[in-house]
Design an enzyme around this catalytic site. Sequence first.
Site, short mmCIF file in Angstrom:
data_model
loop_
_atom_site.label_atom_id
_atom_site.label_comp_id
_atom_site.label_asym_id
_atom_site.label_seq_id
_atom_site.Cartn_x
_atom_site.Cartn_y
_atom_site.Cartn_z
N THR A 20 -3.70 -9.18 4.04
CA THR A 20 -4.69 -8.77 3.41
C THR A 20 -4.58 -9.29 1.87
O THR A 20 -5.65 -10.00 1.45
CB THR A 20 -5.10 -7.13 3.05
OG1 THR A 20 -5.12 -6.73 4.55
CG2 THR A 20 -6.07 -6.89 2.23
N THR A 99 0.40 -5.57 5.17
CA THR A 99 1.00 -4.33 5.22
C THR A 99 1.43 -3.85 6.47
O THR A 99 2.24 -3.05 6.73
CB THR A 99 0.01 -3.25 4.79
OG1 THR A 99 -1.09 -3.32 5.34
CG2 THR A 99 -0.30 -3.66 3.14
#
Length: 326
Positions: A20, A99
């Site tokens: 991300t 993540t």
Amino acid sequence: MREIIQGGTRRVVVLGTGGTIAGRASHSGDNIGYTAGQVGVADLLGGIDAPEGTTLIAEQVSQIDSKDMSFEIWQKLAQRCAHWLAKADVAGIVITHGTDTLEETAYFLQAVLAPSKPVVLTCAMRPATALAPDGPQNVRDAIAVAGTPGAQGVVAVCAGTVHSAFDVQKTHTYRLDAFGSGDGGPLAYVEEGSVRVLRNWPGPQAAAPLFDRVVSATSWPRVEILVSHAGARGAIVDALVVERKRGAVDAVQGLVLAATGNGTLHHELEAAALRAQAEGIAVVRATRCTQGRILGKPNDALRDPGSLTPVKARIALALELLSAGA
Ligand code: SIN
């Protein structure tokens, strides 16, 4: 691709893998409808000043959504880390990462490299195109940790908090402070570029790191994770045993059972796991709980990996099988 940003004689290397932090959405108000792994790592360093006397080097290792992380990318990442860590003027490494599997990559690299310099994974919960992205500050903090004298081992930095590779876990789906260290607690905090250390950095393991064995491997032991839950059954375990007995290519070699509480298993799953173990499959119980560890007893029929989560126990078991020549 490699780019060099001049700043000084000491070097911090930033390896990009996607995530991300490198994500792009079609408009700045969208924090969830983006595509991960779009922005190059050199561009992620735009606007970030190198600390005094430090040169930042950016190198793209992969460009993926970390849900798709593979052993092949881990091999390449371990090799690039080893390459740079061997250079006397490299103070440390930063890895930009998604993540979702960051804790797995962190554990893998610690197990394989046990570096005496810092290797710092960082990430973001909002894409690079967000109105207020969290990635730039996380990268800045990670560079500060990578350049900290005395820092060593693989750690993760997110939202100003430093977590050890052994303890780090993604604990939230949305908040910027998305990681925790369980009851071990954080290793350090980063405050305006200064690192406040609370406890020891991850040190070298007792056993020699497995670097050579890992990077030369052409295939990886197949280790599956199965969860014990209300109504759990043993049918999947039995099917894996049958597949193995038939001599299937890439048959399962290890099983991690995500156990309840202090390592207990539904009796049907436990019976099947014992049958699998008797057939030569390596079986480990790891707790489903997000905190604490399994306190094993000497007569336990199925071993446990202490405080390792199921996903980390899977990596530990795969590496164990690999080093045993599986
Ligand atoms: C990923 O893990 O690559 C996507 C999710 C994230 O980075 O937050």
